[in-house]
Design a protein around this motif. Structure first.
Motif, PDB file in Angstrom:
ATOM      1  N   UNK A 190       0.667  -1.679   0.058  1.00 49.94           N
ATOM      2  CA  UNK A 190      -0.238  -0.193  -0.029  1.00 49.94           C
ATOM      3  C   UNK A 190       0.913   1.268   0.235  1.00 49.94           C
ATOM      4  N   UNK A 191       2.532   1.416   0.654  1.00 55.10           N
ATOM      5  CA  UNK A 191       2.822   2.275   0.314  1.00 55.10           C
ATOM      6  C   UNK A 191       3.150   3.375  -0.796  1.00 55.10           C
ATOM      7  N   UNK A 192       3.222   2.172  -1.963  1.00 58.62           N
ATOM      8  CA  UNK A 192       3.494   2.796  -3.278  1.00 58.62           C
ATOM      9  C   UNK A 192       2.010   3.958  -3.573  1.00 58.62           C
ATOM     10  N   UNK A 193       0.837   3.805  -3.161  1.00 55.09           N
ATOM     11  CA  UNK A 193       0.120   4.385  -3.779  1.00 55.09           C
ATOM     12  C   UNK A 193      -0.830   4.721  -2.523  1.00 55.09           C
ATOM     13  N   UNK A 194       0.086   5.234  -1.895  1.00 56.83           N
ATOM     14  CA  UNK A 194      -1.169   5.554   0.002  1.00 56.83           C
ATOM     15  C   UNK A 194      -0.271   7.124  -0.581  1.00 56.83           C
ATOM     16  N   UNK A 195      -1.112   8.259   0.181  1.00 56.30           N
ATOM     17  CA  UNK A 195      -0.598   9.244  -0.087  1.00 56.30           C
ATOM     18  C   UNK A 195      -0.203  10.217   1.483  1.00 56.30           C
ATOM     19  N   UNK A 196       1.372  10.191   1.111  1.00 54.93           N
ATOM     20  CA  UNK A 196       1.886  10.209   2.663  1.00 54.93           C
ATOM     21  C   UNK A 196       2.429  12.244   2.519  1.00 54.93           C
ATOM     22  N   UNK A 197       2.011  12.440   3.504  1.00 53.65           N
ATOM     23  CA  UNK A 197       2.807  14.302   3.517  1.00 53.65           C
ATOM     24  C   UNK A 197       3.313  14.548   4.784  1.00 53.65           C
ATOM     25  N   UNK A 198       4.576  14.423   5.001  1.00 53.05           N
ATOM     26  CA  UNK A 198       5.467  15.157   5.451  1.00 53.05           C
ATOM     27  C   UNK A 198       6.054  16.363   6.271  1.00 53.05           C
ATOM     28  N   UNK A 199       5.487  17.343   7.884  1.00 50.42           N
ATOM     29  CA  UNK A 199       5.232  18.301   7.417  1.00 50.42           C
ATOM     30  C   UNK A 199       6.200  18.214   8.680  1.00 50.42           C
ATOM     31  N   UNK A 200       7.322  19.381   8.708  1.00 51.99           N
ATOM     32  CA  UNK A 200       8.395  19.281  10.239  1.00 51.99           C
ATOM     33  C   UNK A 200       7.950  19.239  11.329  1.00 51.99           C
ATOM     34  N   UNK A 201       6.673  20.609  11.623  1.00 64.05           N
ATOM     35  CA  UNK A 201       6.110  20.441  12.913  1.00 64.05           C
ATOM     36  C   UNK A 201       4.741  21.165  12.960  1.00 64.05           C
ATOM     37  N   UNK A 202       4.338  21.366  13.815  1.00 63.71           N
ATOM     38  CA  UNK A 202       2.692  22.006  14.545  1.00 63.71           C
ATOM     39  C   UNK A 202       2.667  23.026  12.574  1.00 63.71           C
TER      40      UNK A 202
END
Length: 154
Positions: free
Chosen positions: A50-62
């Motif tokens: 699922x990792x390849x097709x999932x949408x993961x967005x990283x944010x440095x902090x709040x």
């Protein structure tokens, strides 16, 4: 509707949440720092197929997360909320925020959230597993907002 995890502690929960969100066409936002490796390689390994097709967005902090979500409602799931999940009027573009497994969210994040809801539990129960809470919250949010039909879920 998206899911956001505030400084997650347990990689297995994050992997399960990534899979659940993918199944419902929802993005997962990680509000850092996480307490485990979030490199692309580690996410692929934990998320399996699922990792390849999932949408993961990283944010440095709040702060960076809040800026990126400007104009969207941030709905915090917390045991400290007065509003039960089934009484909340969800919108299709809400961002469902879940706190750390070990500590929830700090008071500043609690107050900065647009709304706060709780999943009703038995009186003698303390809390649910984070991945379970996300599954319950995401599905109910999609159902209550009428978004399930527009996402083409069968």
């Amino acid at each position: 509707m998206d899911v956001a995890l505030y400084e997650p502690d347990i990689p297995q929960n994050t992997a399960a949440i990534l899979r659940t969100a993918r199944c419902f066409h929802a993005a997962v936002h990680i509000v850092g720092p996480a307490s485990f490796d979030l490199s692309d390689r580690a996410v692929r390994r934990a998320g399996l197929d699922y990792a390849a097709s999932a949408t993961l967005v990283r944010h440095l902090n709040w702060t960076s997360f809040a800026e990126a979500m400007a104009g969207r409602r941030i709905v915090l799931f917390t045991t400290r909320a007065d509003t039960p999940l089934h009484d909340f009027a969800f919108h299709g573009d809400d961002v469902l925020l879940f706190g750390r497994e070990s500590a929830g969210v700090p008071d500043a994040v609690h107050e900065a959230s647009t709304a706060r809801v709780r999943i009703p539990l038995a009186a003698d129960a303390r809390s649910l597993n984070l991945a379970v809470s996300v599954g319950i919250g995401l599905y109910e949010g999609l159902r209550a907002s009428g978004t399930i039909a527009t996402k083409g879920l069968a």
